[in-house]
Design a protein around this motif. Sequence first.
Motif, short mmCIF file in Angstrom:
data_model
loop_
_atom_site.label_atom_id
_atom_site.label_comp_id
_atom_site.label_asym_id
_atom_site.label_seq_id
_atom_site.Cartn_x
_atom_site.Cartn_y
_atom_site.Cartn_z
N ILE A 1 -1.84 -3.52 5.93
CA ILE A 1 -2.43 -3.64 7.26
C ILE A 1 -1.72 -2.77 8.29
O ILE A 1 -2.21 -2.61 9.41
CB ILE A 1 -2.42 -5.10 7.75
CG1 ILE A 1 -0.99 -5.63 7.83
CG2 ILE A 1 -3.29 -5.97 6.85
CD1 ILE A 1 -0.87 -6.98 8.52
N TRP A 2 -0.54 -2.18 7.91
CA TRP A 2 0.22 -1.39 8.89
C TRP A 2 1.16 -0.46 8.15
O TRP A 2 1.50 -0.69 6.98
CB TRP A 2 1.03 -2.32 9.81
CG TRP A 2 1.37 -1.69 11.12
CD1 TRP A 2 2.56 -1.10 11.47
CD2 TRP A 2 0.53 -1.57 12.27
NE1 TRP A 2 2.50 -0.62 12.76
CE2 TRP A 2 1.25 -0.90 13.27
CE3 TRP A 2 -0.79 -1.96 12.53
CZ2 TRP A 2 0.72 -0.61 14.52
CZ3 TRP A 2 -1.32 -1.68 13.78
CH2 TRP A 2 -0.58 -1.00 14.76
N ARG B 1 3.90 -14.48 7.56
CA ARG B 1 2.49 -14.42 7.16
C ARG B 1 2.04 -12.99 6.95
O ARG B 1 1.15 -12.72 6.14
CB ARG B 1 1.61 -15.11 8.21
CG ARG B 1 1.72 -16.63 8.14
CD ARG B 1 0.91 -17.31 9.22
NE ARG B 1 -0.51 -16.99 9.20
CZ ARG B 1 -1.38 -17.44 8.30
NH1 ARG B 1 -0.97 -18.20 7.31
NH2 ARG B 1 -2.65 -17.14 8.38
N TYR B 2 2.66 -12.07 7.67
CA TYR B 2 2.34 -10.65 7.52
C TYR B 2 3.65 -9.90 7.30
O TYR B 2 4.19 -9.28 8.22
CB TYR B 2 1.57 -10.15 8.74
CG TYR B 2 0.29 -10.94 8.94
CD1 TYR B 2 -0.84 -10.65 8.18
CD2 TYR B 2 0.22 -12.00 9.85
CE1 TYR B 2 -2.00 -11.40 8.32
CE2 TYR B 2 -0.94 -12.74 10.00
CZ TYR B 2 -2.04 -12.44 9.22
OH TYR B 2 -3.20 -13.17 9.35
N PRO B 3 4.19 -9.97 6.08
CA PRO B 3 5.55 -9.46 5.83
C PRO B 3 5.63 -7.95 5.74
O PRO B 3 4.66 -7.26 5.37
CB PRO B 3 5.90 -10.09 4.47
CG PRO B 3 4.58 -10.32 3.81
CD PRO B 3 3.62 -10.66 4.91
N ARG B 4 6.80 -7.44 6.07
CA ARG B 4 7.09 -6.03 5.88
C ARG B 4 7.53 -5.79 4.44
O ARG B 4 8.00 -6.69 3.76
CB ARG B 4 8.21 -5.59 6.83
CG ARG B 4 7.86 -5.74 8.31
CD ARG B 4 9.00 -5.25 9.18
NE ARG B 4 8.69 -5.40 10.60
CZ ARG B 4 9.42 -4.90 11.57
NH1 ARG B 4 10.55 -4.21 11.29
NH2 ARG B 4 9.09 -5.08 12.83
N PHE B 5 7.37 -4.52 4.00
CA PHE B 5 7.85 -4.17 2.66
C PHE B 5 8.22 -2.70 2.65
O PHE B 5 7.85 -1.94 3.54
CB PHE B 5 6.80 -4.47 1.59
CG PHE B 5 5.58 -3.57 1.65
CD1 PHE B 5 5.54 -2.38 0.92
CD2 PHE B 5 4.49 -3.89 2.44
CE1 PHE B 5 4.44 -1.54 0.97
CE2 PHE B 5 3.37 -3.06 2.50
CZ PHE B 5 3.35 -1.88 1.77
N GLU B 6 8.95 -2.30 1.61
CA GLU B 6 9.31 -0.90 1.41
C GLU B 6 8.85 -0.48 0.02
O GLU B 6 8.93 -1.25 -0.94
CB GLU B 6 10.82 -0.70 1.56
CG GLU B 6 11.32 -0.97 2.97
CD GLU B 6 12.81 -0.69 3.11
OE1 GLU B 6 13.44 -0.26 2.10
OE2 GLU B 6 13.35 -0.89 4.21
N TRP B 7 8.39 0.75 -0.08
CA TRP B 7 7.94 1.26 -1.36
C TRP B 7 9.12 1.45 -2.31
O TRP B 7 10.19 1.87 -1.89
CB TRP B 7 7.20 2.59 -1.19
CG TRP B 7 5.89 2.43 -0.49
CD1 TRP B 7 5.62 2.69 0.82
CD2 TRP B 7 4.67 1.94 -1.07
NE1 TRP B 7 4.31 2.41 1.10
CE2 TRP B 7 3.71 1.95 -0.02
CE3 TRP B 7 4.32 1.52 -2.34
CZ2 TRP B 7 2.39 1.52 -0.25
CZ3 TRP B 7 3.01 1.09 -2.56
CH2 TRP B 7 2.06 1.11 -1.52
N SER B 8 8.90 1.12 -3.57
CA SER B 8 9.93 1.31 -4.60
C SER B 8 9.23 1.43 -5.94
O SER B 8 8.06 1.06 -6.10
CB SER B 8 10.90 0.13 -4.63
OG SER B 8 10.23 -1.05 -5.08
N ASP B 9 9.94 1.93 -6.93
CA ASP B 9 9.38 2.03 -8.27
C ASP B 9 9.02 0.65 -8.81
O ASP B 9 7.99 0.48 -9.48
CB ASP B 9 10.37 2.71 -9.21
CG ASP B 9 10.55 4.19 -8.89
OD1 ASP B 9 9.69 4.76 -8.19
OD2 ASP B 9 11.57 4.76 -9.34
N ARG B 10 9.84 -0.34 -8.49
CA ARG B 10 9.56 -1.69 -8.97
C ARG B 10 8.28 -2.23 -8.35
O ARG B 10 7.44 -2.82 -9.05
CB ARG B 10 10.73 -2.62 -8.63
CG ARG B 10 10.48 -4.06 -9.08
CD ARG B 10 11.68 -4.94 -8.81
NE ARG B 10 11.41 -6.31 -9.20
CZ ARG B 10 12.27 -7.30 -9.10
NH1 ARG B 10 13.49 -7.07 -8.59
NH2 ARG B 10 11.94 -8.52 -9.47
#
Length: 282
Positions: free
Chosen positions: A159-160, A192-201
Amino acid sequence: MRLVDAIGTEHVPVVQEEARIVCLVPSITELLCDLGLAARLVGRTGFCIHPAEAVASIPKVGGTKDVNIEKIRRLAPTHLVVNIDENNKPDVDALAAFIPHVVVTHPLGPRDNLALYRLLGGVFGAEEQAEILCEAFEREYAALEAISKGAPGTMLYCIWKDPWMTVSHDTYIANMMALAGWRAWTPTSDARYPRFEWSDRLVSEIDRVLLSTEPYRFTEEHADALERQIGKPVDLVDGEMMSWYGSRAIRGLRYLREMMVLMEAGKMGGSIAYRDPHLGQD
């Protein structure tokens, strides 16, 4: 039936012609118009854009999270319609000090729309139109349930970006995805709208990425670039169809069904965004 809102407040029906409604929820502004209540709306947010012709003459009172309280006071509303996710509680509390009736909404899944239609239809004297919407919803829901869902997949619904954000399992969007048999990937988080970071996993745990056209305005260029980056299918999806409850949810179910058919047939992929030409028209 008892007219009880999302926080347990029981409402009584009002004579329709006496209602003066301020709605701070874009999808519900559209619903109120589709219930035949456009003439009763005296205020809306700048994000309440559907149906365009009906809302054009309704005064704007700010955004969903930065409302102009004094402007709303001057409009002398009898009713305020808000949503737990979309509006700030301090603003609602301030408005409740001078607005007699505050209707709080919080649909968490598609079938919650049935109660939403009946609540607002009952409060504002539009019960017949509410039942028409309920019947239309049930038809689209049955049509969606009748098609094969294929193998379940894990989808990352974005969403962002900057920072990247997704949806948790208890959101309306995740429950829409569940109707298609898709699991919503989400990081370990209480948000409810968590942040994340891209990773191979992360990439190894998902089958597909869905980039929403709202609230962030993802484009086909974003989808193309991300697909090259992660090596997994990335699709652009209509955010209104996936996240708006209210009357647009009826078309949202049809949108989801047609998207499932295209995905099962292998006709979605890369930056191909499915947009039903019959949907989203005001």
